[in-house]
Enzyme design. Structure first.
Site, mmCIF file in Angstrom:
data_model
loop_
_atom_site.group_PDB
_atom_site.id
_atom_site.type_symbol
_atom_site.label_atom_id
_atom_site.label_comp_id
_atom_site.label_asym_id
_atom_site.label_seq_id
_atom_site.Cartn_x
_atom_site.Cartn_y
_atom_site.Cartn_z
ATOM 1 N N GLY A 1 48.130 27.666 15.154
ATOM 2 C CA GLY A 1 47.186 28.082 15.883
ATOM 3 C C GLY A 1 46.939 30.106 15.795
ATOM 4 N N HIS A 2 47.765 29.955 16.965
ATOM 5 C CA HIS A 2 48.200 31.598 17.021
ATOM 6 C C HIS A 2 48.220 31.642 15.925
ATOM 7 C CE1 HIS A 2 48.978 29.634 20.930
ATOM 8 N NE2 HIS A 2 48.343 30.331 21.451
ATOM 9 N N GLU B 1 38.726 28.930 17.551
ATOM 10 C CA GLU B 1 37.086 28.580 17.955
ATOM 11 C C GLU B 1 37.311 27.137 19.337
ATOM 12 O OE1 GLU B 1 35.149 27.359 14.277
ATOM 13 O OE2 GLU B 1 34.622 29.773 14.385
ATOM 14 N N SER C 1 47.294 22.927 20.640
ATOM 15 C CA SER C 1 47.450 23.860 21.500
ATOM 16 C C SER C 1 48.993 23.292 22.562
ATOM 17 C CB SER C 1 46.297 22.585 22.918
ATOM 18 O OG SER C 1 46.466 22.977 24.482
HETATM 19 P P1 AMP Z 1 45.858 31.508 24.518
HETATM 20 O O1 AMP Z 1 47.509 31.383 24.261
HETATM 21 O O2 AMP Z 1 46.315 29.764 24.293
HETATM 22 O O3 AMP Z 1 45.171 31.793 25.781
HETATM 23 O O4 AMP Z 1 45.167 30.767 22.601
HETATM 24 C C1 AMP Z 1 45.371 32.471 22.598
HETATM 25 C C2 AMP Z 1 43.685 32.634 21.014
HETATM 26 O O5 AMP Z 1 44.211 32.270 20.120
HETATM 27 C C3 AMP Z 1 43.375 31.953 21.479
HETATM 28 O O6 AMP Z 1 41.839 32.561 20.958
HETATM 29 C C4 AMP Z 1 43.061 30.813 21.637
HETATM 30 O O7 AMP Z 1 41.348 30.110 21.344
HETATM 31 C C5 AMP Z 1 43.723 30.639 20.485
HETATM 32 N N1 AMP Z 1 43.881 29.249 19.811
HETATM 33 C C6 AMP Z 1 44.939 28.109 20.502
HETATM 34 N N2 AMP Z 1 45.126 27.370 19.681
HETATM 35 C C7 AMP Z 1 44.620 27.289 18.608
HETATM 36 C C8 AMP Z 1 44.329 26.786 17.738
HETATM 37 N N3 AMP Z 1 44.808 25.645 17.328
HETATM 38 N N4 AMP Z 1 43.257 27.058 16.899
HETATM 39 C C9 AMP Z 1 43.004 27.907 16.185
HETATM 40 N N5 AMP Z 1 42.904 28.959 17.519
HETATM 41 C C10 AMP Z 1 43.718 28.800 18.594
#
Ligand code: AMP
Length: 278
Positions: free
Chosen positions: A36-37, A148, A185
């Site tokens: 995702g990242h 998103e 996630s």
């Molecule tokens: P985080 O490290 O959880 O704060 O996420 C960093 C960025 O990655 C944020 O903008 C999240 O929305 C995005 N993100 C996390 N998981 C996903 C995913 N499965 N698909 C798309 N973007 C993601």
């Protein structure tokens, strides 16, 4: 790939490797990177000359007594993944760089931040808005990429950037899912094997609900049925709401800007997911 730790590393990188003609894209993350990242990084690479990822587990956006301590920190692995995809630079600041002695400013977004995550996690969006503002101020990116997956967060950041006239363009990137539909996630690893088999039914139920919402003008009973189906599948539903995708205000009809948003717990893991028309 440039691995930056201090403020002077960042300043040196900016001075030596970027100039006004080059577009810099920023992907703010808390690390424990997954596909995702990396999708955000790849989207940034398409539009920008340089892509910087920041890795910072931001304490101010965690609830008290929450999972801050158990949040996974695996910088070596993250850095290897970013090198592999050809990221230009990664910035891994310490807390004292983001929140130095005397730091006293907090950004409070209302509007899209009020309800849902905002209501259940007081201070969460203020923590997000403050750290994102500080990253924008220090890094000065031309574009910044958000998933998103955290739909409400994306709208809160968009609102803040408009309201405070930050000179950055915000891009939202669609959710990347596991093959069985579970939104990727960093927290999925905390699901037990049994919870992991149940987890995909969150998205399945959102898909089913969207089918019904598209056809029917009365929506309340669809939300109730979906909530019941999720409970039956083992979820403890925090909220399931039909909202306007920008303002996050409740809606009573499905439209092309609607979003069905959900937070639900499986055991100790709180999962977020959402679905719209696009
Ligand atoms: P985080 O490290 O959880 O704060 O996420 C960093 C960025 O990655 C944020 O903008 C999240 O929305 C995005 N993100 C996390 N998981 C996903 C995913 N499965 N698909 C798309 N973007 C993601």
């Amino acid at each position: 790939m440039y691995i930056l730790k201090t403020l002077s590393d960042l300043e040196k990188f900016k001075k030596e490797h970027s100039n006004k003609k080059m577009l810099l894209g920023l992907v703010p993350t808390m690390g424990a990177l997954h596909a995702g990242h990396l999708a955000l990084v790849k989207a940034a690479q398409k539009e920008c000359d340089q892509v910087m990822v920041s890795i910072f587990v931001n304490p101010t956006q965690f609830d008290q007594g929450s999972d801050l301590d158990r949040y996974p920190r695996e910088h070596e692995r993250d850095i290897a993944l970013l090198k592999d995809v050809g990221c230009t630079a990664v910035w891994v600041p310490d807390t004292s760089i983001i929140y130095p002695e005397g730091f006293a400013t907090h950004i409070m977004v209302e509007g899209p931040a009020r309800q849902w995550e905002g209501a259940r996690r007081p201070g969460h969006f203020s923590g997000v808005a403050t750290v994102v503002s500080r990253l924008f101020g220090l890094i000065k990116p031309d574009f910044s990429y958000f998933g998103e997956k955290d739909w409400q967060q994306l709208q809160v950041v968009r609102r803040m950037v408009i309201d405070l006239a930050f000179p950055v363009i915000i891009k939202g990137i669609p959710i990347i899912r596991e093959n069985d539909g579970l939104a990727m996630s960093s927290r999925n690893r905390f699901l037990s094997p049994d919870e992991r088999t149940k987890a995909p039914s969150l998205y399945e139920n959102l898909l089913k609900a969207r089918e019904k919402l598209r056809k029917e003008s009365k929506t309340q009973h669809i939300l109730e049925e979906t909530q019941q189906a999720l409970q039956k599948a083992g979820f403890d539903v925090d909220y399931l709401a039909l909202v306007d995708g920008h303002s996050l205000a409740s809606q009573d009809r499905w439209t092309h800007t609607s979003r069905l948003i959900c937070a639900a717990r499986l055991g100790s893991v709180r999962l977020l997911d959402n679905i719209g028309e696009y």
